[in-house]
Design an enzyme around this catalytic site. Sequence first.
Site, PDB file in Angstrom:
ATOM      1  CG  ASP A  79      10.788   8.895  -5.486  1.00  0.00           C
ATOM      2  OD1 ASP A  79       9.602   8.886  -5.881  1.00  0.00           O
ATOM      3  OD2 ASP A  79      11.218   8.063  -4.661  1.00  0.00           O
ATOM      4  CD  GLU A 146       6.942   4.069  -5.361  1.00  0.00           C
ATOM      5  OE1 GLU A 146       6.296   3.017  -5.491  1.00  0.00           O
ATOM      6  OE2 GLU A 146       8.116   4.204  -5.802  1.00  0.00           O
TER       7      GLU A 146
END
Length: 486
Positions: A79, A146
């Site tokens: 991400d 994350e």
Amino acid sequence: MNAHLEQLEPRLLWRHFRTLCNTPRPSGHEAALVAALEAWAEARGLAHDRDAYGNLRIRKAASPGCEAAPGVILQGHLDMVAQANADHPHDFTRDPIDTYVAEGWLHARHTTLGADNGLGVAAALAILEDESLVHGPLEALFTLEEESSMGGALNLAEGWLQGQLLLNLDSEDRGQVYVGCAGGADVVVEAQLPTSPLSEEERAYRLALTGLMGGHSGIDIHKGRGNANRLLMRVLRALAPCEVRLIDYQGGTLRNALPREAFATLALPEDEVVSAQARLEALAAELRAELKGVDEGLCLTLSPWGDEVEEALTPTASHLLVDALHAAPCGVERMSAELPGVVETSNNLGVVSLAAGRFHLCALVRSLRDSATRDLADRFRALFGLIGARTRVENAYPGWTPDPDSRLLARFCDLHRRRLGRDPEVKVIHAGLECGILGGKYPVLEMISFGPMIRGAHSPDERAELDSVEEFWGLLRALIEELAEG
């Protein structure tokens, strides 16, 4: 889109980074990228699987004769932080990142670039594809979410990974290797506050604080940059004699990005408007003077709000909320006594909102000491309890304790010295690398973290130095070959 990326060196890495730029991947929306990587792995005959949370692993068998070498795990997160300039319409769930090169750096137009951690992911994919590389058993671990919660690492399956050495590719400084990081936790504060109708004398105005640099709430927290939420609360405190009341508020979009902008809708008595404007002009000059040389773009404006408004917080509720937010911990709390120049404990007032009396705050507390993280979170509970708000702590994750005697670290430092003619700086970072969480689940792992030079992460100023990417690739490739020797 982004075809120019495939003309950069190393071409194998940049081709994969182009895929990442063209595939939207904000936190919580990584499914399309996971599917694309699975299809890529399938086409190349690489083993791949996912754990129950959705983290992706791609494996490649050792080169002939290197089967006994220690297994290496290449780790990064899929991400990216979704930040765009306020005047730039960009849908991070649908639109690709538009990149360009200027003066040796790769940038994105008006948005975050996603080099954090796209370059690390691209490097891992390029390693898996490089048929000329001699290597031991390889695993590439790509985690989810994350940037929003560390969710992928926190929920990583235990007993799943097979390697003994982990290379985290999520650092952002050339010539440095990281062996420790801060832990952290999200502090969420919520309350339903009382409201009352606007009087005949009150009018709605929009107060905007814009133009700040923003940045990473860990890496940049000590640089003295403005936090839009903190500064706008200071402004609201200064307007208290004008009898303002909060109608709504929105500041910041991510708890791990320094807020660049904040907006408040105010109920303001008509006969106080001139006084309020004068106070704002004086305060804007004062704030710009304080931020001179560090964060010089601050702009403070007050304008009539055309939308129909019926209610605002009661005077008492408005004053208490502004006072509590003004007093809340923000920025560096303590520097480390053991690691000179390293922040030990900090807090970022990341996201603040108010609508129809419902107040919400999400702050990110970080510390090298888990006890200090807990204590700072408890201070939020004590402070906001005074105004009747509820506080909870979410997504807590441990720090990564340095191991200066690591053999993996020694191998990397020796390689760095031989290839580049200088020792790397061995560092501890005040940011939440996933290594602390992974080490808790896999205690036998030896880990280091390194990467290319990235600046402005978590903001639309994010950029990556092209020469450092080539240097990073050479180090990574050479390290894997040396580790294959045992």
